[in-house]
Design a protein around this motif. Sequence first.
Motif, PDB file in Angstrom:
ATOM      1  N   ASP A 135     -18.648  -9.439  19.893  1.00 37.72           N
ATOM      2  CA  ASP A 135     -20.026  -8.623  20.316  1.00 37.72           C
ATOM      3  C   ASP A 135     -19.766  -7.553  21.109  1.00 37.72           C
ATOM      4  O   ASP A 135     -20.780  -6.906  21.599  1.00 37.72           O
ATOM      5  N   GLU A 136     -18.475  -7.067  21.325  1.00 39.43           N
ATOM      6  CA  GLU A 136     -18.378  -5.843  22.171  1.00 39.43           C
ATOM      7  C   GLU A 136     -17.882  -4.845  20.782  1.00 39.43           C
ATOM      8  O   GLU A 136     -17.273  -5.065  19.889  1.00 39.43           O
ATOM      9  N   ARG A 181      -9.654  -5.703  29.762  1.00 35.64           N
ATOM     10  CA  ARG A 181     -10.434  -6.281  30.680  1.00 35.64           C
ATOM     11  C   ARG A 181     -10.193  -6.239  32.032  1.00 35.64           C
ATOM     12  O   ARG A 181     -11.078  -5.799  33.115  1.00 35.64           O
TER      13      ARG A 181
END
Lengths: 161, 433
Positions: free
Chosen positions: B33-34, B41
């Motif tokens: 979904d990114e 991160r």
Amino acid sequence: MERIFCDLRRCLACGACELACAVEHSSSKDLFQAVLEGEAPVRRREVQPAPWGNLSLACHHCESAPCIDACITGAMHREEGVVLVDQERCVGCWMCVMACPFGAITPSKLKVALKCDLCPEREGKEGRERYACVAACPTEALFAGEFAEFKRLLEEEVVRY
Amino acid sequence: MKNIIIGSSAAGISAAETLRREDPTCEIIMISDEPNPLYSRPLISYYLAGELPEERIYYRPPDFYERNRIEAHLGRRAVRVEPRANRVILDNGEELEYDNLLLANGASPTFPEIEGLDKAGVFGFRRLSDAKEMLAMLPQVKEAVVLGGGLVGLKAAVGLKARGVDVTVAVGSPHLLSQMVDARAGEIYRALLEEHGIKVATGMEPAKILGDGRVTGVLMESGEELPAQLVVVGKGVRANLEPVEGTEVQYDYGVIIDEHCRTNIPNIYAAGDVAQSYDVVRGRHWTNALWPCAVEQGRVAALNMAGKEAVYRGSMGMNSVQFFDLPVISAGLAGLRERDFDSELIDQPGPRIYKRLVLRGDRLVGFILVGEIENAGIIRSLVERGVSVAELKDRLLRESFGFSEIMPLIEGRGERFPEREYQELIETMRLMS
Ligand SMILES: Cc1cc2nc3c(=O)[nH]c(=O)nc-3n(C[C@H](O)[C@H](O)[C@H](O)COP(=O)(O)OP(=O)(O)OC[C@H]3O[C@@H](n4cnc5c(N)ncnc54)[C@H](O)[C@@H]3O)c2cc1C
């Protein structure tokens, strides 16, 4: 892949390998020059007292390298077997220092991880001259090659004793 | 073979690259979904602080998917896994079938159950988009409150401070970094942060986020009001279980995995922050939401998915961080609330140097090193291998301590040190004697 091994009995802890390593990784590759320029060359190899003699220790370029898994930037990587730090990408988080079970990675003041890179700038040199530490070792305690060859050498010596 | 990987971060990337290397012809589908490009991160705090530009936090090049021949479904969420049908359902209704599935969909920030979290200016700190939205808001921000004094909260605090924001860290615990270190080390970091102008308030839980549409402050349980135009919630993370909730896939706080990083369903694997693996120090399953664990578990899962038996030895808590010029590394039972140990060895040779070893019987089960971290990896390996350090105890904290001192121990317990490098050393030692 060729790696560097240490014959514990032959190592007299003279420190020549440490110094040669530091100089090899200084910008001028000359001890006197480096000191004049105010650069404190950092060695990536350390001699420690060990059973049967001494151990000259540096990165083992592990088959399954925990430092690479731990690196959050991708700076720690492998090229043709050699585990290397891309100094441009390193942010000094020291996850690799936490991961290395040999203590072979130095967290430097410049906030980059330093370790043995198998002397890329000496590529092309032959025999013992190929690596600065091996070339500098007066007792030939350091050996560059495959482990099987190193083992054979040790076995021959055992017979000789 | 058709492999689906949900999540494209540490665990997912590691798995995808391993799969491609092991099997040049298999099908790999990744759902994330990114958006692309893939970033690291943990580096979003460096980006927030202005220490790294966006390009420098990219973890893989933009052509990662093409280069590895991966069918990527980006900007899509996997909403449900159907283990019986071997199917994943996406948020747009699309259905994808798999032979093997890897859950590598990570974790998300935990938010406390208080009013006002929906106001503009309240953030978790997990995604690059969080950092970007925070930066975009900065011109209107004079004061920020960080709720939580863990590693992620403090990284956000330091980043915001670097941007000139007046930052207060409000912590429920009596000390900072209480998951990672004990009271003494926590106090060293409190002093360090305060020296750098960050306010620290401990023993403070939030009651309510104040403001109309936009946040104006935080009302604490104590009744105190902390003014803020930006609030960061750093209260830990929880596994993203949504796709497996209510399915046969077994989970507790995370999806339970075995030594092959497999779930209770034979063709479903899990790796990284979403997973709960065997903790070698605690002797039971535990969530260790850490980058190195995600990478290793991703690789082990992928090897098994490719039909190569690979074993995961287990995880343990550990972390390394440097705030300003002071590094700390800890591992195992090092946190403030850990009680399951018998003895400790402490050395505090200077105001900013603190070393603590935690033992259960003759076994090391944890440590904290503040300021002098050079030997952290060696000590960590002793915790990980669970060997007796009875003969070494007094030497472990000495400055002169080095790897060579554990050589006899390695030779004696060779079975605990199966890696090639150790075995070569053992052979070398045998030939000497
Ligand atoms: C600021 C910060 C600093 C950190 N520092 C450190 C550190 O110093 N050391 C350390 O070890 N760890 C650190 N961590 C933790 C580390 O980032 C995580 O352990 C690691 O990212 C876990 O990787 P993962 O692949 O398991 O999951 P994640 O990185 O969480 O990735 C999961 C991905 O899956 C996506 N996803 C989730 N659900 C779905 C779905 N249903 N469908 C599609 N996609 C989905 C997510 O959006 C995400 O892109 C830090 C984390 C943060 C936020």
